[in-house]
Write an enzyme that holds these catalytic residues in place. Structure first.
Site, short mmCIF file in Angstrom:
data_model
loop_
_atom_site.label_atom_id
_atom_site.label_comp_id
_atom_site.label_asym_id
_atom_site.label_seq_id
_atom_site.Cartn_x
_atom_site.Cartn_y
_atom_site.Cartn_z
N ARG A 88 43.71 29.26 43.10
CA ARG A 88 43.82 30.34 42.11
C ARG A 88 45.11 30.21 41.33
NH1 ARG A 88 42.21 36.08 41.93
NH2 ARG A 88 42.86 36.76 39.87
N ASP A 100 38.43 34.94 43.52
CA ASP A 100 39.02 36.27 43.49
C ASP A 100 38.49 37.01 44.70
OD1 ASP A 100 40.25 38.66 42.52
OD2 ASP A 100 38.38 39.24 41.53
N ASP A 102 38.72 40.71 46.47
CA ASP A 102 39.16 42.10 46.29
C ASP A 102 38.72 42.93 47.49
OD1 ASP A 102 40.21 41.60 43.75
OD2 ASP A 102 38.29 42.00 42.77
C1 X6L Z 1 37.34 47.64 29.31
C2 X6L Z 1 38.52 47.07 29.71
C3 X6L Z 1 36.22 47.46 30.08
C4 X6L Z 1 38.58 46.32 30.87
C5 X6L Z 1 36.28 46.71 31.24
C6 X6L Z 1 36.44 45.25 33.74
C7 X6L Z 1 38.64 44.61 33.20
C8 X6L Z 1 36.48 44.46 34.85
C9 X6L Z 1 38.68 43.82 34.32
C10 X6L Z 1 37.46 46.15 31.65
C11 X6L Z 1 37.51 45.34 32.88
C12 X6L Z 1 37.61 43.75 35.14
C13 X6L Z 1 34.94 39.59 37.23
C14 X6L Z 1 34.53 39.82 35.92
C15 X6L Z 1 36.66 40.04 36.07
C16 X6L Z 1 33.94 39.29 38.20
C17 X6L Z 1 32.33 39.49 36.44
C18 X6L Z 1 37.62 42.89 36.36
C19 X6L Z 1 38.66 41.82 36.53
N1 X6L Z 1 36.26 39.74 37.32
N2 X6L Z 1 33.24 39.76 35.52
N3 X6L Z 1 35.63 40.10 35.21
N4 X6L Z 1 32.64 39.26 37.75
N5 X6L Z 1 31.03 39.45 36.09
O1 X6L Z 1 34.19 39.08 39.39
O2 X6L Z 1 36.79 43.01 37.24
S1 X6L Z 1 38.28 40.38 35.58
MG MG Z 2 38.20 41.18 40.88
MG MG Z 3 41.48 40.44 42.51
#
Ligand code: X6L
Ligand code: MG
Ligand code: MG
Length: 168
Positions: A88, A100, A102
């Site tokens: 990572r 990742d 969590d």
């Molecule tokens: C507005 C702003 C809407 C931010 C959503 C959602 C930010 C999720 C970070 C958000 C927002 C995250 C994964 C991912 C990430 C994963 C999928 C996060 C952290 N991790 N998409 N995006 N799977 N499908 O594990 O969860 S970055």
């Molecule tokens: Mg995550």
């Molecule tokens: Mg994390």
């Protein structure tokens, strides 16, 4: 052998770089190889559209249940070490990652420690977390799994989640 305290925790896994399935299986193996952690249930694997930062490839996401004698903080430290072992690198915020991990739930613990907030503060808003978590909780916490399913029904974005591999 003396009895040790045993706690149940749920961990979300995600990968969207390289051999994603291999990273998932390596992370689970490294968790289970720790002397104080046993992986006791795993969800199916889902392919999911990226959220947060959308200019990246699709994720594989899943969830596992672990039994552990470690504290939440000690378990978290092991998880961060496993992320490091699996390469990572933190570059773009919310960007691509080999692994990742969590922590979603640790027993009935509720805490607001900025290093580790429990339950995970965003888990109810993310279908890619809830879908596998509900499966991983089915055996030991069916009532809580049903409550999370009701929460999932209210969420948007479930169409970005497709079953990728069934656990045998
Ligand atoms: C507005 C702003 C809407 C931010 C959503 C959602 C930010 C999720 C970070 C958000 C927002 C995250 C994964 C991912 C990430 C994963 C999928 C996060 C952290 N991790 N998409 N995006 N799977 N499908 O594990 O969860 S970055
Ligand atoms: Mg995550
Ligand atoms: Mg994390």
């Amino acid at each position: 052998m003396g009895s040790q305290p045993s706690f149940v925790a749920y961990i979300a896994l995600g990968s969207n770089m390289g051999d994603r399935e291999r990273f998932l299986s390596d992370a689970i193996r490294l968790l289970d190889e720790h002397e104080a952690i046993q992986v006791s249930a795993q969800s199916n694997i889902y392919e999911t559209d990226p959220v947060g930062y959308t200019d990246q490839g699709p994720f594989l996401n899943m969830a596992v249940e672990v039994e552990t004698s470690l504290s939440a903080e000690a378990l978290f430290d092991v998880m961060m070490q496993i992320e490091q072992r699996l390469g990572r690198v933190r570059e773009i915020r919310f960007g691509p990652r080999t692994m990742d991990l969590d922590m979603l739930l640790y027993d009935d613990l509720r805490q607001d420690d900025p290093k580790l907030i429990l339950p995970h503060p965003r888990m109810l808003e993310r279908a890619f977390v809830l879908v596998p978590l509900i499966e991983a909780m089915q055996g030991r916490h069916p009532q809580q799994a049903a409550e999370l399913s009701a929460q999932l029904e209210k969420l948007e974005g479930k169409e970005g989640i497709t079953l990728w591999k069934k656990m045998q």
